[in-house]
Design a protein around this motif. Structure first.
Motif, PDB file in Angstrom:
ATOM      1  N   MET A   1      16.217 -24.526  32.781  1.00  0.00           N
ATOM      2  CA  MET A   1      15.808 -24.981  31.307  1.00  0.00           C
ATOM      3  C   MET A   1      15.185 -24.053  30.702  1.00  0.00           C
ATOM      4  SD  MET A   1      12.573 -28.355  31.335  1.00  0.00           S
ATOM      5  CE  MET A   1      11.390 -26.989  31.650  1.00  0.00           C
ATOM      6  N   THR A   2      15.495 -24.504  29.372  1.00  0.00           N
ATOM      7  CA  THR A   2      14.859 -23.495  28.297  1.00  0.00           C
ATOM      8  C   THR A   2      13.486 -24.043  27.872  1.00  0.00           C
ATOM      9  OG1 THR A   2      17.365 -23.185  27.495  1.00  0.00           O
ATOM     10  CG2 THR A   2      15.396 -22.607  25.850  1.00  0.00           C
ATOM     11  N   LEU A   3      12.588 -22.888  27.792  1.00  0.00           N
ATOM     12  CA  LEU A   3      11.215 -23.217  27.399  1.00  0.00           C
ATOM     13  C   LEU A   3      11.261 -23.342  25.945  1.00  0.00           C
ATOM     14  CD1 LEU A   3       9.321 -20.765  29.884  1.00  0.00           C
ATOM     15  CD2 LEU A   3       9.629 -23.152  30.379  1.00  0.00           C
ATOM     16  N   PRO A   4      10.184 -24.176  25.576  1.00  0.00           N
ATOM     17  CA  PRO A   4      10.086 -24.267  24.193  1.00  0.00           C
ATOM     18  C   PRO A   4       9.454 -23.234  23.659  1.00  0.00           C
ATOM     19  CG  PRO A   4       8.492 -25.607  25.343  1.00  0.00           C
ATOM     20  CD  PRO A   4       9.652 -25.157  26.319  1.00  0.00           C
ATOM     21  N   VAL A   5       9.716 -22.500  22.425  1.00  0.00           N
ATOM     22  CA  VAL A   5       9.348 -21.320  21.928  1.00  0.00           C
ATOM     23  C   VAL A   5       8.196 -21.634  20.937  1.00  0.00           C
ATOM     24  CG1 VAL A   5       9.767 -19.386  20.473  1.00  0.00           C
ATOM     25  CG2 VAL A   5      11.615 -19.993  22.015  1.00  0.00           C
ATOM     26  N   VAL A   6       7.208 -21.257  20.948  1.00  0.00           N
ATOM     27  CA  VAL A   6       5.810 -21.324  20.129  1.00  0.00           C
ATOM     28  C   VAL A   6       5.442 -20.180  19.403  1.00  0.00           C
ATOM     29  CG1 VAL A   6       3.585 -22.048  19.915  1.00  0.00           C
ATOM     30  CG2 VAL A   6       4.860 -23.212  21.546  1.00  0.00           C
ATOM     31  N   PHE A   7       5.682 -20.135  18.286  1.00  0.00           N
ATOM     32  CA  PHE A   7       5.349 -18.959  17.291  1.00  0.00           C
ATOM     33  C   PHE A   7       4.092 -19.179  16.626  1.00  0.00           C
ATOM     34  CE2 PHE A   7       5.735 -17.079  12.990  1.00  0.00           C
ATOM     35  CZ  PHE A   7       5.288 -15.741  13.237  1.00  0.00           C
ATOM     36  N   ILE A   8       2.919 -18.150  16.796  1.00  0.00           N
ATOM     37  CA  ILE A   8       1.730 -18.065  15.966  1.00  0.00           C
ATOM     38  C   ILE A   8       1.745 -17.377  14.873  1.00  0.00           C
ATOM     39  CG2 ILE A   8      -0.962 -17.816  16.287  1.00  0.00           C
ATOM     40  CD1 ILE A   8      -0.650 -18.055  19.182  1.00  0.00           C
ATOM     41  N   ASP A   9       1.770 -17.912  13.749  1.00  0.00           N
ATOM     42  CA  ASP A   9       1.810 -17.116  12.564  1.00  0.00           C
ATOM     43  C   ASP A   9       0.211 -16.868  11.974  1.00  0.00           C
ATOM     44  OD1 ASP A   9       2.399 -15.795  10.236  1.00  0.00           O
ATOM     45  OD2 ASP A   9       3.618 -17.551   9.255  1.00  0.00           O
ATOM     46  N   GLY A  10      -0.176 -15.579  12.216  1.00  0.00           N
ATOM     47  CA  GLY A  10      -1.446 -15.302  11.972  1.00  0.00           C
ATOM     48  C   GLY A  10      -2.291 -15.290  13.155  1.00  0.00           C
ATOM     49  N   ASP A  11      -1.877 -14.607  14.081  1.00  0.00           N
ATOM     50  CA  ASP A  11      -2.607 -14.368  15.163  1.00  0.00           C
ATOM     51  C   ASP A  11      -3.734 -13.505  15.317  1.00  0.00           C
ATOM     52  OD1 ASP A  11      -0.350 -12.610  15.566  1.00  0.00           O
ATOM     53  OD2 ASP A  11      -1.226 -12.142  17.624  1.00  0.00           O
ATOM     54  N   GLN A  12      -4.056 -12.854  14.237  1.00  0.00           N
ATOM     55  CA  GLN A  12      -5.225 -11.877  14.083  1.00  0.00           C
ATOM     56  C   GLN A  12      -6.369 -12.462  13.632  1.00  0.00           C
ATOM     57  OE1 GLN A  12      -4.775  -8.925  15.858  1.00  0.00           O
ATOM     58  NE2 GLN A  12      -2.892 -10.156  16.405  1.00  0.00           N
ATOM     59  N   GLY A  13      -6.342 -13.692  13.304  1.00  0.00           N
ATOM     60  CA  GLY A  13      -7.636 -14.227  12.618  1.00  0.00           C
ATOM     61  C   GLY A  13      -8.437 -15.157  13.703  1.00  0.00           C
ATOM     62  N   THR A  14      -9.542 -15.400  13.426  1.00  0.00           N
ATOM     63  CA  THR A  14     -10.435 -16.091  14.392  1.00  0.00           C
ATOM     64  C   THR A  14      -9.698 -17.328  15.467  1.00  0.00           C
ATOM     65  OG1 THR A  14     -11.488 -17.434  12.757  1.00  0.00           O
ATOM     66  CG2 THR A  14     -12.586 -15.361  13.507  1.00  0.00           C
ATOM     67  N   THR A  15      -9.313 -18.241  14.637  1.00  0.00           N
ATOM     68  CA  THR A  15      -8.561 -19.421  15.110  1.00  0.00           C
ATOM     69  C   THR A  15      -7.136 -18.876  15.897  1.00  0.00           C
ATOM     70  OG1 THR A  15      -9.278 -20.854  13.435  1.00  0.00           O
ATOM     71  CG2 THR A  15      -7.403 -21.473  14.709  1.00  0.00           C
ATOM     72  N   GLY A  16      -6.493 -17.982  15.213  1.00  0.00           N
ATOM     73  CA  GLY A  16      -5.251 -17.452  15.819  1.00  0.00           C
ATOM     74  C   GLY A  16      -5.243 -16.696  17.116  1.00  0.00           C
ATOM     75  N   LEU A  17      -6.424 -15.869  17.100  1.00  0.00           N
ATOM     76  CA  LEU A  17      -6.696 -15.150  18.331  1.00  0.00           C
ATOM     77  C   LEU A  17      -7.065 -16.217  19.473  1.00  0.00           C
ATOM     78  CD1 LEU A  17      -8.828 -12.021  16.922  1.00  0.00           C
ATOM     79  CD2 LEU A  17      -6.668 -12.047  18.335  1.00  0.00           C
ATOM     80  N   GLN A  18      -7.967 -17.243  19.070  1.00  0.00           N
ATOM     81  CA  GLN A  18      -8.337 -18.144  20.044  1.00  0.00           C
ATOM     82  C   GLN A  18      -7.134 -18.682  20.705  1.00  0.00           C
ATOM     83  OE1 GLN A  18     -11.577 -19.517  21.240  1.00  0.00           O
ATOM     84  NE2 GLN A  18     -12.531 -17.669  20.416  1.00  0.00           N
ATOM     85  N   ILE A  19      -6.120 -19.357  19.873  1.00  0.00           N
ATOM     86  CA  ILE A  19      -5.100 -20.208  20.325  1.00  0.00           C
ATOM     87  C   ILE A  19      -4.250 -19.014  21.189  1.00  0.00           C
ATOM     88  CG2 ILE A  19      -3.015 -21.282  19.433  1.00  0.00           C
ATOM     89  CD1 ILE A  19      -4.523 -22.010  17.073  1.00  0.00           C
ATOM     90  N   HIS A  20      -3.975 -17.847  20.800  1.00  0.00           N
ATOM     91  CA  HIS A  20      -3.393 -17.044  21.426  1.00  0.00           C
ATOM     92  C   HIS A  20      -3.806 -16.559  22.890  1.00  0.00           C
ATOM     93  CE1 HIS A  20      -1.581 -13.130  22.650  1.00  0.00           C
ATOM     94  NE2 HIS A  20      -0.794 -13.436  21.936  1.00  0.00           N
TER      95      HIS A  20
END
Length: 307
Positions: A1-20
């Motif tokens: 099964m192919t896994l869904p691809v999730v792209f974080i655009d802006g992963d260096q900010g406070t919220t992006g880092l937390q999501i990552h």
């Protein structure tokens, strides 16, 4: 099964880092971020945005609008963590717990706008009470809130943790124009017919929020008191894994509210206090948890599972 691809655009900010951090190591998806040398390369970002299954935008408002507009692949779904689209009728508001219908709408949505940190507390408290008719929609609401300095993003972290941290103001009320960008969002999704007064502040702690709303019982419908308001909130959020309503006796025993009490969690805690005809509604939560990254991951999981 192919896994869904999730792209974080802006992963260096406070919220992006937390999501990552929350998504790292998950085996039910493929997590994509751009290496440092490609983050500002337009073609690399455009390709990533148009080849993923779900894009999470952790960008300033203007950049988020541009990123969303650049997605031409109709199969790409988007979660926007900025405030760019929160009152846009073409985007679904990403606060699943405000109604069963909202959860279903998020699960099937192409475009989801993550709630703001302060609106999470204000809407979480007000929406059930207004929908039930216990608080009039034209009630003159005033909202006071204090957030950790990470609410300012990287600038706040630098101000309080950088080389000039000793000069940082330990407590500061801002938004003195009474035109904070969260006000339209709070009014729209709480169901208020009039603009609330919103008084935000930053404290010298990294993260966490306390938000309070005072009510006069004499301005409510006959028979409505703190107990009725609490019962409404408790019933509305019964069974929720992310919103808890503290018992009134337990709340009455508190000597203070620590904005950091739920740091590191994705939960929202609601409380009702009453004395001598006055009621105070209160919310405590992590501005980077339920107020940002945690909410984004909750929305992502709804979109991935469809329920």
């Amino acid at each position: 099964m192919t896994l869904p691809v999730v792209f974080i655009d802006g992963d260096q900010g406070t919220t992006g880092l937390q999501i990552h951090q929350r998504l790292q190591g998950r085996t039910d998806l493929t997590l994509v971020t751009l290496p440092a040398e490609q983050r500002k390369h337009p073609q690399s970002r455009l390709a990533a945005l148009n080849t993923c299954d779900i894009a999470i935008l952790c960008l300033p408002d203007d950049a988020a609008r541009a990123a969303a507009a650049s997605i031409e692949n109709p199969n790409v779904r988007v979660i926007d963590a900025s405030s760019a689209h929160r009152t846009d009728p073409e985007w679904v508001y990403g606060f699943a717990q405000i109604s069963a219908e909202q959860q279903a709408a998020i699960a099937s949505a192409k475009r989801v706008s993550n709630p703001g940190c302060y609106p999470t507390g204000a809407v979480g408290l007000l929406r059930p009470l207004l929908d039930a008719g216990l608080v009039p929609r034209d009630y003159p609401i005033t909202i006071n809130a204090v957030s950790g300095y990470s609410g300012k993003g990287r600038a706040g972290v630098e101000e309080f943790e950088g080389q000039d941290a000793a000069q940082a103001t330990p407590f500061q009320i801002y938004g003195l124009s009474l035109a904070h960008k969260h006000v339209p969002e709070i009014q729209q999704y709480s169901g208020l017919s009039e603009r609330p007064v919103f008084i935000p502040a930053y404290g010298s702690f990294r993260q966490g929020i306390v938000l309070t709303i005072a009510l006069q019982v004499r301005l409510l419908a006959p028979g409505v008191d703190g107990a009725a308001l609490h019962a409404c909130l408790a019933q509305h959020y019964a069974g929720s894994g992310f919103v808890e309503v503290m018992g009134m006796d337990e709340a009455k025993a508190l000597s203070g509210l620590d904005p950091r009490a739920l740091n590191g969690t994705d939960k929202l805690r609601l409380m009702v206090f009453e004395n001598a005809g006055h009621v105070m509604l209160a919310a405590v939560f992590d501005n980077l948890g339920k107020g940002a990254a945690g909410a984004a991951v909750q929305n992502l999981d709804l979109m991935l599972t469809g329920a």
